[in-house]
Design an enzyme around this catalytic site. Structure first.
Site, PDB file in Angstrom:
ATOM      1  N   TRP A 355       1.095  -1.256   0.437  1.00 48.19           N
ATOM      2  CA  TRP A 355       0.120  -0.568  -0.256  1.00 48.19           C
ATOM      3  C   TRP A 355       0.926   1.701   0.241  1.00 48.19           C
ATOM      4  O   TRP A 355       0.158   2.141  -0.603  1.00 48.19           O
ATOM      5  CB  TRP A 355      -1.171  -0.396   1.292  1.00 48.19           C
ATOM      6  N   GLU A 486       0.693  -2.020  12.892  1.00 47.19           N
ATOM      7  CA  GLU A 486       1.144  -3.650  13.092  1.00 47.19           C
ATOM      8  C   GLU A 486       1.169  -3.814  13.918  1.00 47.19           C
ATOM      9  O   GLU A 486       1.463  -5.233  14.413  1.00 47.19           O
ATOM     10  CB  GLU A 486       1.565  -3.874  11.458  1.00 47.19           C
TER      11      GLU A 486
HETATM   12  C1  BGC Z   1       4.710  -1.229   7.221  1.00 45.34           C
HETATM   13  C2  BGC Z   1       3.885  -1.633   6.590  1.00 45.34           C
HETATM   14  C3  BGC Z   1       4.459  -1.439   4.508  1.00 45.34           C
HETATM   15  C4  BGC Z   1       5.599  -2.270   4.898  1.00 45.34           C
HETATM   16  C5  BGC Z   1       5.896  -2.058   3.582  1.00 45.34           C
HETATM   17  C6  BGC Z   1       5.817  -2.242   7.722  1.00 45.34           C
HETATM   18  O1  BGC Z   1       6.940  -2.262   7.988  1.00 45.34           O
HETATM   19  O2  BGC Z   1       3.872  -1.515   8.248  1.00 45.34           O
HETATM   20  O3  BGC Z   1       3.310  -0.243   6.308  1.00 45.34           O
HETATM   21  O4  BGC Z   1       3.275  -1.183   3.889  1.00 45.34           O
HETATM   22  O5  BGC Z   1       6.488  -2.225   5.954  1.00 45.34           O
HETATM   23  O6  BGC Z   1       6.761  -0.737   3.771  1.00 45.34           O
END
Ligand code: BGC
Length: 762
Positions: A355, A486
């Site tokens: 995203w 996350e």
């Molecule tokens: C982030 C995500 C992101 C991904 C790739 C993760 O550490 O929490 O939002 O899409 O990295 O950059």
């Protein structure tokens, strides 16, 4: 944290050989041209720490997923853009001994990336274990002017004694990915040819991307071109070796030209022809001419996208580094390509799409490139709509509901963490938001009719099925999600996700209404093809009117999710330094139970939908969430920088800006060796243009609300907007605006309406 990149406005310079940090430097000195790219690996053999990486955009392999316990709905594979043919390789022998920097005494070492010209330079003096001393200077380019080609020039001089020197220049197709799940080899050898130019043909397993690499070596001894060297081939490997006796002070030089073409871009039966003609075109030019072509191509990019900062070389170097990397990762020529979080600089994240593209990168390309580039980013998702509907189907949704993958290369979900695959559904919202962002920026409303609306309807159908009616609340709720943060999984009513879902539904209904006025026939054809009926739209409206958006009225803040306030709210500043970053020190369980926020979540929503909230609301939420945020995603500080700037918290805005801008150059998170944080680099640009300069599009007009960090004399940038191109310079006591196009434009600048005539000056 590292601190050895020399500060310079246009160059990235490392002036000492640090074998222990070589993988970090390899990431930093990565180069590419949108079609392909490579880590800053050495040409000659190196037995020290190194991660070899050369990548071809879009050439991937579906690496079978590894999980402990299989659950229905898991993606079968994790797609990765593969480490591809190693074309820079040179085996160099001095009196029979291999030149290997890990085995020599090295002095005068310098690696220098000239960002203005797009050329990587390296020089060093090596004292071999035998006592022979040689000096090397090397240049390398991924040609921006001809994107299926690259070249290098390598000169070696013997300094202290006569020597027998041999250079074996090779193509090696027997390469592996370090992160391969089952230690598989992904490439199959197809052919090797050494009759004329050296040719290596390989093909990926399963995906069957055929790649032809054609190499021409031109050797010079004492400045004179030599007849070709001794060629040889074995499976997946072709080489040409030249030997020469050099007297003290004499040199041997190699120019290595390659064309690398793949069946992704050309029909199989045309690959040879295309490679031959591309190679012939570049090999007919002198190296000086090639450098000039590269410099000219980069000059055109810099003309549009440079940001100039006076008074702070570290910040100047950093923003240029970020802009340079973004432009060499994605050039927008092909709607099948996209921007991996690490671009061509490492294997982590597989080189595939997240995203990040829509949420962070799109505004950079919108403002610095022709609209076609951003449009291609949207088309990438449009082309994947069918797959998004299939993805949703695999999870039990139907009737045209589309769930775009969190991670993809071809439209299929390929992430192997269930929380992310199943729960991090907010990505659907960012894809819809990108359509809105593109249209409000470019005014290309026709895109809505031809492509955008169909995507919006698929996404809205997903949201309408994903929410459920809560009898208890008498409102719609959304259960079991992971928000952008996350560090929380399977939460109920993540404010950001609920908010963006409602926004999508509303935007889709608005778009339908707008199309009724503008493109009625086209609209009805689409609605009938998609069988979208009034009742379905009425259901969407009901959800919009009755969606539960958690908030705490005492504090006047939105709640990241249900139950957030039950957590122990201990600010990040009270955490001992030794436990940071949390993800390297705490158990996952402890992280999940804590209040700490990996990256902007509620604040991400306030950033996207800023126009819906008054400043006090934004301030209260910022003051509440910012102290709990650990920014352990590189995507986080930029959003905080933009909001802090809006709230007049200028020191904070600057602090967050610095955190993103030099993230890789100074290795803040100790992870640059894995590759650069390409997508967060767009956030650095956002922090200046949307943060410090406060650029927004409102009601079809560009607005700026500027401030300048105390230690800068000025900053300046260009933006393109609806056919005009503006140059904006903000100084401590003044500003300058130039209209570099031939039509006037009216903008709001620091709350004043200004009509900017072509070449107008304040
Ligand atoms: C982030 C995500 C992101 C991904 C790739 C993760 O550490 O929490 O939002 O899409 O990295 O950059």
């Amino acid at each position: 944290m590292k601190n050895y990149i020399i500060h310079d406005p246009w160059h990235i310079i490392e002036n000492q050989f640090r074998a222990e940090h070589n993988e970090f430097s390899e990431s930093i000195f990565s180069i590419g041209n949108g079609r392909m790219g490579q880590r800053g690996n050495f040409e000659e053999s190196f037995s020290g720490k190194t991660m070899q990486g050369s990548y071809l955009a879009g050439v991937y392999y579906p690496d079978k997923t590894r999980v402990g316990w299989w659950k229905n709905g898991y993606p079968e594979y994790f797609a990765k853009v593969l480490n591809a043919v190693q074309w820079i390789g040179l085996d160099i022998r001095i009196d029979g001994m291999l030149l290997d920097l890990a085995q020599c005494e090295i002095s005068g070492f310098e690696r220098r990336l000239d960002m203005k010209a797009g050329v990587l330079y390296r020089t060093f003096i090596a004292e071999m274990p035998t006592g022979a001393v040689v000096e090397v200077t090397a240049k390398r380019m991924y040609h921006l002017f001809q994107s299926d080609t690259a070249s290098l020039q390598y000169t070696l001089r013997v300094l202290n004694s006569d020597a027998e020197v041999s250079i074996r220049s090779y193509l090696n197709g027997d390469v592996v990915n370090r992160d391969s799940n089952y230690d598989e080899r992904f490439w199959v050898p197809i052919a090797e040819d050494i009759q004329d130019d050296l040719v290596l043909v390989t093909e990926t397993k399963k995906t069957q991307f055929r790649v032809e690499t054609h190499l021409r070596n031109v050797f010079y001894v004492r400045g004179t071109v030599q007849a070709s060297g001794t060629k040889s081939k074995e499976q997946c490997y072709v080489s040409e070796e030249l030997r020469a006796h050099l007297n003290v002070g004499e040199s041997i030089r190699l120019e290595k030209y390659v064309a690398i073409v793949s069946s992704l871009h050309h029909p199989l039966d045309k690959l040879t022809e295309v490679a031959q003609s591309s190679l012939a075109q570049i090999a007919s030019k002198s190296y000086t001419e090639l450098v000039q072509l590269q410099t000219d191509a980069w000059a055109r990019i810099w003309e549009e996208s440079d940001i100039q900062i006076e008074g702070d070389i570290a910040a100047q170097q950093a923003i240029r580094f970020n802009i340079f990397q973004l432009n060499q990762t994605y050039t927008g020529e092909d709607a099948r390509l996209n921007i991996g979080p690490k671009g061509f600089t490492g294997e982590k994240y597989g080189g595939v799409t997240y995203w990040d593209t829509e949420a962070y990168c799109l505004p950079f390309y919108l403002a610095t490139q022709a609209p076609r580039v951003a449009r291609n980013l949207l088309l990438y998702r449009y082309q994947h709509l069918e797959k998004a509907i299939e993805n949703a189907g695999k999870l039990g949704f139907d009737k045209g509901a589309a769930l775009y993958p969190m991670v993809t290369i071809n439209g299929e979900e390929c992430h192997n963490e269930w929380e992310i695959t199943f729960e991090e559904i907010h990505r659907n919202g960012a894809i819809a938001y990108a359509i809105y962002n593109y249209i409000r920026y470019t005014d290309d409303t026709a895109y809505l009719a031809t492509h955008g609306l169909e995507v919006l309807i698929g996404i809205s159908r997903f949201w309408a099925q994903r929410v459920n009616w809560s009898e208890q609340k008498q409102q719609y709720v959304m259960l079991g999600v992971t928000g952008p943060n996350e560090y929380e999984n399977n939460v109920n009513n993540n404010w950001y996700t609920n908010k963006i879902a409602v926004w999508c539904l509303r935007y889709t209904l608005d778009a339908i209404t707008q199309q009724q006025a503008q493109q009625e026939d086209c609209l009805y054809a689409l609605l009938s093809r998609l069988a979208l009926k009034t009742e379905e739209c009425a259901k969407w409206q009901h959800i919009i009117d009755n969606m539960y958006l958690p908030e705490d009225s005492d504090r006047g803040v939105f709640l990241q999710q249900d139950g957030f306030l039950d957590k122990e709210l201990i600010p990040v500043v009270e955490l001992p330094a030794e436990v940071r970053p949390l993800n390297q020190h705490w158990s996952w369980d402890r992280i999940l139970r804590s209040c700490y926020i990996k990256q902007a979540d509620v604040l991400q929503g306030l950033y996207f939908f800023e126009h819906e909230f008054d400043e006090d609301t934004i301030r209260r939420n910022y003051d509440f969430y910012e102290p709990l945020t650990v920014h352990e995603s590189s995507l986080s500080p930029c959003v905080h920088a933009i909001i802090a700037a809006k709230l007049g918290k200028e020191d904070k805005a600057y602090e967050f800006y610095l955190r993103t801008a030099r993230l890789d150059l100074d290795d803040y998170n100790n992870d640059t060796e894995d590759g650069l944080h390409i997508t967060s680099m767009a956030g650095t640009w956002l922090a200046i243009v949307e943060g410090f300069a406060g650029m927004r599009v409102r009601d079809g007009k560009l607005h700026f609300q500027t401030f300048i960090p105390k230690n800068w004399q000025s900053y300046a940038f260009h933006v393109q907007y609806r056919g005009t191109k503006l140059y904006i310079k903000v100084s401590q006591d003044d500003f300058e605006i130039k209209n570099l196009s031939d039509t006037e434009i009216s903008i709001i600048f620091n709350e004043e309406q200004l009509l900017i005539e072509p070449e107008w000056k304040s």
